[in-house]
Design a protein around this motif. Structure first.
Motif: not given
Ligand SMILES: [Zn+2]
Length: 280
Positions: A150-159, A190-194
């Motif tokens: 199973h692949l899950y896109n957990l959204g924005q975090a590290h990127t 620039e990776s979107g890390a938040r």
């Protein structure tokens, strides 16, 4: 006189090189050293040499998670190919960073999944030969016979789009760089890390996969306690960013966590939080 200065500067240069090599030695090992762990006849882990990778052998296909960098990419490919024989290979990139995608070029003609970054972003940040082919918006399950992945896109975090990969039968979760095991995480705007988002995503992992074996993006394999320490690290660093008097005491707690070259450290995390997360 000139000769003395020449010898003197030569000695200084050698000393600088030795000190730099000693300082960066753990980081150099971090990107070059790798270890292959055969969990059972259908699952092999290749840890280090870039991001941690997995090879899962099903009855109808082989799945490869993250393709490493430099020489390790080719070793991973050879091992995957030897295991796959005539079966198709499906590749999953947990995120777009080079130490996780630089071996994509060896898997020409195979499907390569990644989170749904926009094309332009990927073209800018991944070389043409390593471009993924397919995108995961939300989730996707792949049955390869003997294992469901199973692949899950957990959204924005590290990127901006971090995928986790769950092996249903093995009860193993590959988190990519959402978890660094005892390593200061790399944070790039620039990776979107938040960090605030990252804490929320770690909560999802803790609630949902609490009983699983976790393969982090970097560092040794373990259990859910790695997600909890990572969460604690971010909460502590946020406190340090808000209350400077607590900074030294908090940094002391994480003195054993590895720093990656000049890319990660408690100081850098605190600075990053101050710049992008607080006062909002
Ligand atoms: Zn990364």
């Amino acid at each position: 006189m000139k000769k003395k200065i020449f010898i003197g500067s030569g000695i200084i240069l050698i000393a600088v090189i030795i000190v730099a090599a000693l300082l960066f030695y753990p980081s150099i090992r971090f990107f070059t050293e790798k270890e292959t762990v055969q969990v059972d006849h259908t699952l092999t882990l290749m840890l280090g040499g870039g991001g941690n990778s997995g090879i899962i052998i099903g009855d109808s296909a082989v799945v490869v998670i993250d393709t490493k960098m430099m020489g390790s990419s080719k070793d991973l490919y050879k091992l995957a190919k030897a295991n796959a024989g005539l079966k198709p290979i499906i590749v999953v990139n947990t995120h777009y960073h080079s130490d996780h995608v630089n071996g994509n070029k060896y898997f020409k003609g195979d499907k390569i999944y990644i989170g749904n970054y926009n094309r332009e972003f990927l073209q800018k940040n991944i070389e043409a030969e390593n471009q993924p082919t397919d995108f995961v918006n939300d989730s996707l399950s792949i049955n390869i016979g003997g294992e469901v992945i199973h692949l899950y896109n957990l959204g924005q975090a590290h990127t901006l789009n971090d995928l986790v990969v769950y092996l249903e039968n093995h009860k193993v979760l590959f988190t990519g760089d959402l978890i660094f095991n005892h390593v200061n995480p790399v944070l790039k705007d620039e990776s979107g890390a938040r960090v605030t988002q990252w804490i929320k995503v770690l909560d999802i992992i803790i609630n949902r996969w609490g009983n699983c074996t976790i393969v982090p993006g970097h560092g040794k394999v373990g259990g859910i306690e790695m997600a909890q320490s990572m969460r604690k690290y971010f909460v502590d660093m946020t406190t340090a960013a808000q209350y400077p008097t607590k900074e030294d005491q908090i940094k002391e707690k994480y003195k054993d966590w590895m720093k990656v070259l000049n890319m990660s450290s408690p100081e850098k995390t605190i600075k990053y939080i101050k710049m992008y997360e607080t006062n909002k």
